[in-house]
Design a protein around this motif. Structure first.
Motif, PDB file in Angstrom:
ATOM      1  N   VAL A  59       0.855  -1.191   0.000  1.00 19.47           N
ATOM      2  CA  VAL A  59       0.000   0.000   0.000  1.00 19.47           C
ATOM      3  C   VAL A  59       0.890   1.239   0.000  1.00 19.47           C
ATOM      4  CG1 VAL A  59      -1.702   1.283   1.369  1.00 19.47           C
ATOM      5  CG2 VAL A  59      -1.893  -1.204   1.139  1.00 19.47           C
ATOM      6  N   VAL A  60       0.510   2.224  -0.805  1.00 18.94           N
ATOM      7  CA  VAL A  60       1.299   3.448  -0.961  1.00 18.94           C
ATOM      8  C   VAL A  60       0.779   4.529  -0.023  1.00 18.94           C
ATOM      9  CG1 VAL A  60       1.873   5.255  -2.638  1.00 18.94           C
ATOM     10  CG2 VAL A  60       1.810   2.877  -3.356  1.00 18.94           C
ATOM     11  N   THR A  61       1.693   5.243   0.646  1.00 23.67           N
ATOM     12  CA  THR A  61       1.238   6.196   1.670  1.00 23.67           C
ATOM     13  C   THR A  61       1.627   7.652   1.448  1.00 23.67           C
ATOM     14  OG1 THR A  61       3.235   5.932   3.016  1.00 23.67           O
ATOM     15  CG2 THR A  61       1.419   4.408   3.464  1.00 23.67           C
ATOM     16  N   ALA A  87       1.907   4.083 -11.117  1.00 22.84           N
ATOM     17  CA  ALA A  87       1.684   5.412 -10.564  1.00 22.84           C
ATOM     18  C   ALA A  87       1.619   5.245  -9.054  1.00 22.84           C
ATOM     19  CB  ALA A  87       0.396   6.000 -11.115  1.00 22.84           C
ATOM     20  N   GLY A  88       2.706   5.589  -8.400  1.00 18.72           N
ATOM     21  CA  GLY A  88       2.803   5.343  -6.958  1.00 18.72           C
ATOM     22  C   GLY A  88       3.930   4.376  -6.715  1.00 18.72           C
ATOM     23  N   ARG A  89       4.717   4.695  -5.729  1.00 20.06           N
ATOM     24  CA  ARG A  89       5.928   3.921  -5.476  1.00 20.06           C
ATOM     25  C   ARG A  89       6.028   3.698  -3.979  1.00 20.06           C
ATOM     26  NH1 ARG A  89      10.749   6.776  -8.133  1.00 20.06           N
ATOM     27  NH2 ARG A  89      11.693   4.969  -9.096  1.00 20.06           N
ATOM     28  N   VAL A  90       6.619   2.597  -3.579  1.00 14.48           N
ATOM     29  CA  VAL A  90       6.863   2.398  -2.150  1.00 14.48           C
ATOM     30  C   VAL A  90       8.330   2.695  -1.869  1.00 14.48           C
ATOM     31  CG1 VAL A  90       5.019   0.815  -1.547  1.00 14.48           C
ATOM     32  CG2 VAL A  90       7.090  -0.081  -2.588  1.00 14.48           C
ATOM     33  N   HIS A  91       8.564   3.380  -0.775  1.00 12.04           N
ATOM     34  CA  HIS A  91       9.916   3.796  -0.398  1.00 12.04           C
ATOM     35  C   HIS A  91      10.361   3.065   0.860  1.00 12.04           C
ATOM     36  CE1 HIS A  91       8.208   7.148  -2.738  1.00 12.04           C
ATOM     37  NE2 HIS A  91       9.445   7.388  -3.132  1.00 12.04           N
ATOM     38  N   PHE A  92      11.671   2.935   0.986  1.00 12.18           N
ATOM     39  CA  PHE A  92      12.262   2.291   2.172  1.00 12.18           C
ATOM     40  C   PHE A  92      11.893   3.072   3.445  1.00 12.18           C
ATOM     41  CE2 PHE A  92      16.275   1.043   4.554  1.00 12.18           C
ATOM     42  CZ  PHE A  92      15.898  -0.276   4.740  1.00 12.18           C
ATOM     43  N   TYR A  93      11.845   4.424   3.312  1.00 14.89           N
ATOM     44  CA  TYR A  93      11.587   5.242   4.512  1.00 14.89           C
ATOM     45  C   TYR A  93      10.180   5.060   5.064  1.00 14.89           C
ATOM     46  CZ  TYR A  93       9.508   8.549   1.136  1.00 14.89           C
ATOM     47  OH  TYR A  93       8.759   9.123   0.140  1.00 14.89           O
ATOM     48  N   GLU A  94       9.295   4.452   4.278  1.00 15.56           N
ATOM     49  CA  GLU A  94       7.947   4.209   4.785  1.00 15.56           C
ATOM     50  C   GLU A  94       7.926   3.030   5.765  1.00 15.56           C
ATOM     51  OE1 GLU A  94       4.770   4.779   1.486  1.00 15.56           O
ATOM     52  OE2 GLU A  94       6.680   4.608   0.438  1.00 15.56           O
ATOM     53  N   GLY A  95       9.065   2.360   5.875  1.00 18.99           N
ATOM     54  CA  GLY A  95       9.145   1.240   6.802  1.00 18.99           C
ATOM     55  C   GLY A  95       8.998  -0.107   6.122  1.00 18.99           C
ATOM     56  N   HIS A  96       8.883  -0.109   4.801  1.00 16.36           N
ATOM     57  CA  HIS A  96       8.798  -1.360   4.059  1.00 16.36           C
ATOM     58  C   HIS A  96      10.176  -2.022   3.994  1.00 16.36           C
ATOM     59  CE1 HIS A  96       4.747  -0.540   2.674  1.00 16.36           C
ATOM     60  NE2 HIS A  96       5.125   0.640   2.252  1.00 16.36           N
ATOM     61  N   SER A  97      10.192  -3.322   3.875  1.00 16.43           N
ATOM     62  CA  SER A  97      11.453  -4.020   3.648  1.00 16.43           C
ATOM     63  C   SER A  97      11.914  -3.717   2.219  1.00 16.43           C
ATOM     64  CB  SER A  97      11.253  -5.533   3.810  1.00 16.43           C
ATOM     65  OG  SER A  97      10.418  -6.005   2.755  1.00 16.43           O
ATOM     66  N   MET A  98      13.202  -3.911   1.967  1.00 15.65           N
ATOM     67  CA  MET A  98      13.724  -3.729   0.610  1.00 15.65           C
ATOM     68  C   MET A  98      13.014  -4.673  -0.369  1.00 15.65           C
ATOM     69  SD  MET A  98      15.943  -1.612  -0.477  1.00 15.65           S
ATOM     70  CE  MET A  98      16.661  -0.204   0.322  1.00 15.65           C
ATOM     71  N   ASP A  99      12.734  -5.875   0.123  1.00 14.92           N
ATOM     72  CA  ASP A  99      12.025  -6.870  -0.677  1.00 14.92           C
ATOM     73  C   ASP A  99      10.692  -6.294  -1.187  1.00 14.92           C
ATOM     74  OD1 ASP A  99      11.530 -10.010  -1.119  1.00 14.92           O
ATOM     75  OD2 ASP A  99       9.717  -9.130  -0.256  1.00 14.92           O
ATOM     76  N   THR A 100       9.999  -5.581  -0.309  1.00 13.91           N
ATOM     77  CA  THR A 100       8.719  -4.957  -0.676  1.00 13.91           C
ATOM     78  C   THR A 100       8.921  -3.771  -1.611  1.00 13.91           C
ATOM     79  OG1 THR A 100       7.753  -5.662   1.409  1.00 13.91           O
ATOM     80  CG2 THR A 100       6.655  -3.855   0.289  1.00 13.91           C
ATOM     81  N   VAL A 101       9.983  -2.994  -1.353  1.00 12.47           N
ATOM     82  CA  VAL A 101      10.247  -1.807  -2.175  1.00 12.47           C
ATOM     83  C   VAL A 101      10.433  -2.185  -3.648  1.00 12.47           C
ATOM     84  CG1 VAL A 101      11.979   0.009  -2.618  1.00 12.47           C
ATOM     85  CG2 VAL A 101      11.188  -0.425  -0.277  1.00 12.47           C
ATOM     86  N   VAL A 102      11.101  -3.318  -3.891  1.00 11.47           N
ATOM     87  CA  VAL A 102      11.396  -3.686  -5.281  1.00 11.47           C
ATOM     88  C   VAL A 102      10.347  -4.617  -5.879  1.00 11.47           C
ATOM     89  CG1 VAL A 102      13.860  -3.329  -4.944  1.00 11.47           C
ATOM     90  CG2 VAL A 102      12.937  -5.643  -4.703  1.00 11.47           C
TER      91      VAL A 102
END
Ligand code: HPA
Length: 285
Positions: A59-61, A87-102
């Motif tokens: 989920v994108v925040t 359209a929308g990206r997940v970032h490491f700073y949101e607390g997601h794991s790197m696995d989730t970011v990519v």
């Protein structure tokens, strides 16, 4: 901790949920950075799939980041390649794991995209950068303190120790240069450094990064580029300089400024990206 076998199962489930909506194989995956999401809405023959309707999509925040995948073609381009735009990206700073970011980038490569175009908003470190400049990423510095490939390696996806000599494909860069030129825009090249954020850098950090060889600074792109190279996809990276990096100008940094410049630059950026994607499609035919 998620494991590689589990990664393959998640990729399979995610691609199945996309194929159930649209059976086209994308030629090019496009990841849209801050303020650049509206590019996705310009695609024609489009299928729009909100992230929550795709299995395992995070989920994108962040404000300014919608969360949807748009599969479609470039407007006004005969024989357009099929584009899969995130359209929308997940970032490491949101607390997601790197696995989730990519994961989203991996998903589009698993869906068949051979080329990944990564875009972002970045701070300009190089004294020649101006807000509103579009800069082609020539290479990167990974200063996020981790790597998306840490953990068990799935050799069906890629090598344990993938080469990173030419992350940003020289042939794609040449196509982007020619496309920008045709749009009357100068596209310089620079080295992008990724930090975790979410705080912006201090002026001392920016002086350090400049000494290290960085021209642009941001909080994204590098993990996806590494994961895409891991899977053998070709990568192109384009930054929109939304602000001068901390201490380069006297003013303080704000997300509002970043979004404001991204918005003001958006139309030119969209034209350059659109022409570049068309050129990549043509070169691949
Ligand atoms: N620093 C880090 N990330 C950014 C910046 C910046 O100055 N501008 C846009 N994203």
């Amino acid at each position: 901790m998620t494991h590689s076998s589990d990664l393959r199962a998640r990729l399979d489930a995610a691609t199945a949920s996309i194929r159930a909506r649209d059976s086209r194989t994308p030629d090019i995956a496009l990841v849209l950075g801050s303020g650049l999401s509206p590019f996705a809405d310009t695609l024609v023959d489009a299928t729009v799939i909100p992230f929550p309707e795709i299995a395992h999509m995070p989920v994108v925040t962040v404000p300014g980041h919608a969360g949807k995948l748009v599969l479609g073609r470039l407007p006004g381009v005969p024989d357009s390649p099929v584009i899969a735009a995130l359209a929308g990206r997940v970032h490491f700073y949101e607390g997601h794991s790197m696995d989730t970011v990519v994961f989203p980038a991996r998903m589009l490569i698993a869906l068949g995209a051979k080329t990944v175009v990564l875009t972002n908003a970045a701070g300009g470190i190089s004294p020649t950068c101006r807000p509103g400049d579009l800069v082609l990423i020539s290479d990167h510095l990974n200063l996020q303190g981790t790597n998306p490939l840490i953990g068990p390696n799935d050799s069906a996806l890629g090598l344990r120790f993938p080469d990173m000599t030419r992350v940003y494909d020289p042939a794609l860069r040449a196509l982007a240069q020619a496309s920008a030129h045709a749009e009357g825009t100068e596209l310089r090249e620079g080295v992008y450094v990724a930090l975790t954020g979410p705080s912006y850098e201090t002026p001392a950090e920016i002086r350090m990064l400049r000494a290290m060889g960085a021209d642009l600074v941001g909080m994204s792109t590098v993990p996806e580029a590494i994961a895409a190279r891991h899977m053998g996809a070709r990568v192109l990276g384009i930054s929109c300089v939304t602000n001068l990096a901390a201490g380069v100008s006297a003013t303080e940094l704000s997300h509002d400024e970043v979004e404001h410049t991204a918005k003001a630059t958006r139309d030119r950026f969209i034209r350059v990206v659109c022409r570049t994607l068309a050129a990549i499609g043509k070169a691949d035919r």
